[in-house]
Enzyme design. Structure first.
Site, PDB file in Angstrom:
ATOM      1  N   GLN A  88       0.881  -1.192   0.000  1.00  0.00           N
ATOM      2  CA  GLN A  88       0.000   0.000   0.000  1.00  0.00           C
ATOM      3  C   GLN A  88       0.903   1.222   0.000  1.00  0.00           C
ATOM      4  O   GLN A  88       1.063   1.902   1.003  1.00  0.00           O
ATOM      5  CB  GLN A  88      -0.909  -0.025   1.226  1.00  0.00           C
ATOM      6  CG  GLN A  88      -1.940  -1.152   1.157  1.00  0.00           C
ATOM      7  CD  GLN A  88      -2.719  -1.290   2.452  1.00  0.00           C
ATOM      8  OE1 GLN A  88      -2.985  -0.310   3.129  1.00  0.00           O
ATOM      9  NE2 GLN A  88      -3.063  -2.526   2.798  1.00  0.00           N
ATOM     10  N   ASP A 157       4.028 -10.684 -13.857  1.00  0.00           N
ATOM     11  CA  ASP A 157       3.620  -9.337 -14.257  1.00  0.00           C
ATOM     12  C   ASP A 157       4.873  -8.522 -14.585  1.00  0.00           C
ATOM     13  O   ASP A 157       6.004  -8.962 -14.325  1.00  0.00           O
ATOM     14  CB  ASP A 157       2.761  -8.645 -13.192  1.00  0.00           C
ATOM     15  CG  ASP A 157       3.443  -8.528 -11.834  1.00  0.00           C
ATOM     16  OD1 ASP A 157       4.685  -8.371 -11.791  1.00  0.00           O
ATOM     17  OD2 ASP A 157       2.740  -8.589 -10.811  1.00  0.00           O
ATOM     18  N   LYS A 181      -0.465  -8.407 -16.246  1.00  0.00           N
ATOM     19  CA  LYS A 181      -1.476  -8.700 -15.210  1.00  0.00           C
ATOM     20  C   LYS A 181      -2.332  -7.477 -14.910  1.00  0.00           C
ATOM     21  O   LYS A 181      -1.825  -6.368 -14.840  1.00  0.00           O
ATOM     22  CB  LYS A 181      -0.748  -9.140 -13.931  1.00  0.00           C
ATOM     23  CG  LYS A 181      -1.653  -9.340 -12.733  1.00  0.00           C
ATOM     24  CD  LYS A 181      -0.902  -9.938 -11.541  1.00  0.00           C
ATOM     25  CE  LYS A 181      -0.429  -8.883 -10.584  1.00  0.00           C
ATOM     26  NZ  LYS A 181       0.203  -9.445  -9.374  1.00  0.00           N
ATOM     27  N   ASP A 207       8.452 -14.201  -8.632  1.00  0.00           N
ATOM     28  CA  ASP A 207       7.781 -12.969  -8.178  1.00  0.00           C
ATOM     29  C   ASP A 207       8.393 -12.539  -6.853  1.00  0.00           C
ATOM     30  O   ASP A 207       9.098 -13.328  -6.197  1.00  0.00           O
ATOM     31  CB  ASP A 207       6.276 -13.224  -8.019  1.00  0.00           C
ATOM     32  CG  ASP A 207       5.445 -11.956  -8.213  1.00  0.00           C
ATOM     33  OD1 ASP A 207       6.021 -10.860  -8.297  1.00  0.00           O
ATOM     34  OD2 ASP A 207       4.206 -12.080  -8.272  1.00  0.00           O
TER      35      ASP A 207
HETATM   36  C1  R5P Z   1       2.113  -7.575  -6.722  1.00  0.00           C
HETATM   37  O1  R5P Z   1       2.243  -6.902  -7.739  1.00  0.00           O
HETATM   38  C2  R5P Z   1       3.168  -8.521  -6.256  1.00  0.00           C
HETATM   39  O2  R5P Z   1       4.329  -8.403  -7.015  1.00  0.00           O
HETATM   40  C3  R5P Z   1       2.698  -9.955  -6.281  1.00  0.00           C
HETATM   41  O3  R5P Z   1       2.451 -10.345  -7.628  1.00  0.00           O
HETATM   42  C4  R5P Z   1       1.448 -10.112  -5.490  1.00  0.00           C
HETATM   43  O4  R5P Z   1       1.623  -9.527  -4.224  1.00  0.00           O
HETATM   44  C5  R5P Z   1       1.090 -11.560  -5.323  1.00  0.00           C
HETATM   45  O5  R5P Z   1      -0.101 -11.626  -4.611  1.00  0.00           O
HETATM   46  P1  R5P Z   1      -1.050 -12.876  -4.753  1.00  0.00           P
HETATM   47  O6  R5P Z   1      -0.263 -14.103  -4.454  1.00  0.00           O
HETATM   48  O7  R5P Z   1      -2.126 -12.617  -3.717  1.00  0.00           O
HETATM   49  O8  R5P Z   1      -1.638 -12.860  -6.127  1.00  0.00           O
END
Ligand code: R5P
Length: 277
Positions: A88, A157, A181, A207
């Site tokens: 955030q 993403d 994404k 990620d």
């Molecule tokens: C957001 O842009 C982060 O890089 C992660 O892709 C995200 O926090 C992953 O969250 P979740 O596992 O809930 O999809």
């Protein structure tokens, strides 16, 4: 002396070994009304607090540790391996807080320096009122990977492209690509397929965070007949049913670091942190 938060005891021990510094044994207590109390050993000279803020309680605990340590040590370094609320990081809607700024401001009060590992955005440092060092642990994610067949490193993403590139470079072979994404809610995302050929290849999705597992499982649903699928992340939050979601999606193995201590935390970021202390 290294002072661990209750959620970062293993990483704190590894860091103490790396730096050849004593490891302080902290007591973590709770009063009958639920309020928390930490008790540190006697500290002289420098203190290095190591505490991932993985829950709201962990935030309170870190503030208590910093206050307790600041009253004793000459110099305080606060290591936040995983910083909660860091996603955030801007004003999404009027009336909401910038939670990352609120947390950073509080954690700046009783420390000389902050160090954090792969925050969601590097610009997080601007929210701290003291110097903030960002440690990049991406290359260590290549260490536990098995021998891969025609590997393709995929970022789910655009924000994770650099991470995927760094893991591929550290692994030493393979290609990199990424998905596009869009987030629909905190548990639902939409993902456009990448152009790369995935049939019969080993896929490593990379990620910074796996939270609900929605990003990874949605990305995996776009893959065409891969050989094996691995997922690697710096911070294995793995909330709620994330592990089941990934397993059901066909993931052979999840790899994470010890910024969050989980069963999948197979690599340590201790030496990367030690290099910046
Ligand atoms: C957001 O842009 C982060 O890089 C992660 O892709 C995200 O926090 C992953 O969250 P979740 O596992 O809930 O999809």
């Amino acid at each position: 002396m290294i002072i661990p938060g209750s959620a970062s005891q293993s990483l704190a021990s590894s860091l103490a070994a790396e730096l050849n510094e004593p490891l302080g044994i902290v007591n973590y207590q709770r009063f009958a009304d639920g309020e928390m109390l930490v008790q540190t050993p006697k500290i002289q000279d420098r203190a290095i607090i190591v505490a991932s803020t993985i829950s709201s309680d962990a935030h309170i605990e870190l503030l208590q540790l910093q206050d307790a340590v600041r009253r004793q040590a000459d110099e305080v370094l606060t290591v936040i391996p995983y910083m909660g609320y860091a996603r955030q990081d801007k004003l999404f809607e009027t009336g909401e807080p910038i939670s990352a700024a609120a947390m950073a401001s509080a954690f700046s009060t009783n420390t000389d320096r902050i160090l954090t590992v792969n925050p969601h955005v590097d610009t997080i440092d601007k929210f701290f009122d003291v110097s903030c060092t960002i440690v990049n642990a991406a290359p260590v994610l290549a260490d536990p990977l098995p021998k891969l067949t025609d590997p393709l490193f995929l970022a789910p993403d655009e924000g994770a492209i650099t991470l995927a590139n760094q893991v591929q470079t550290a692994y030493g072979e393979g290609e990199t690509d990424y998905f596009v994404k869009s987030r629909i809610s905190d548990v639902e995302v939409q993902i456009q397929p990448s152009d790369a050929e995935t049939r019969d290849r080993d896929i490593v999705l990379v990620d910074d965070i796996i939270a609900t597992g929605s990003t990874m499982s949605t990305a995996i649903s776009q893959l065409d007949n891969p050989h094996r699928i691995f997922v690697s992340c710096i911070h294995p939050v793995l909330a709620a049913n994330a592990v089941t979601k990934l397993s059901a999606a066909g993931v052979s193995r999840i790899y994470g670091t010890d910024t969050i201590e989980q069963s999948v935390s197979t690599v340590s970021v201790a030496s990367e942190i030690a290099a910046h202390v």
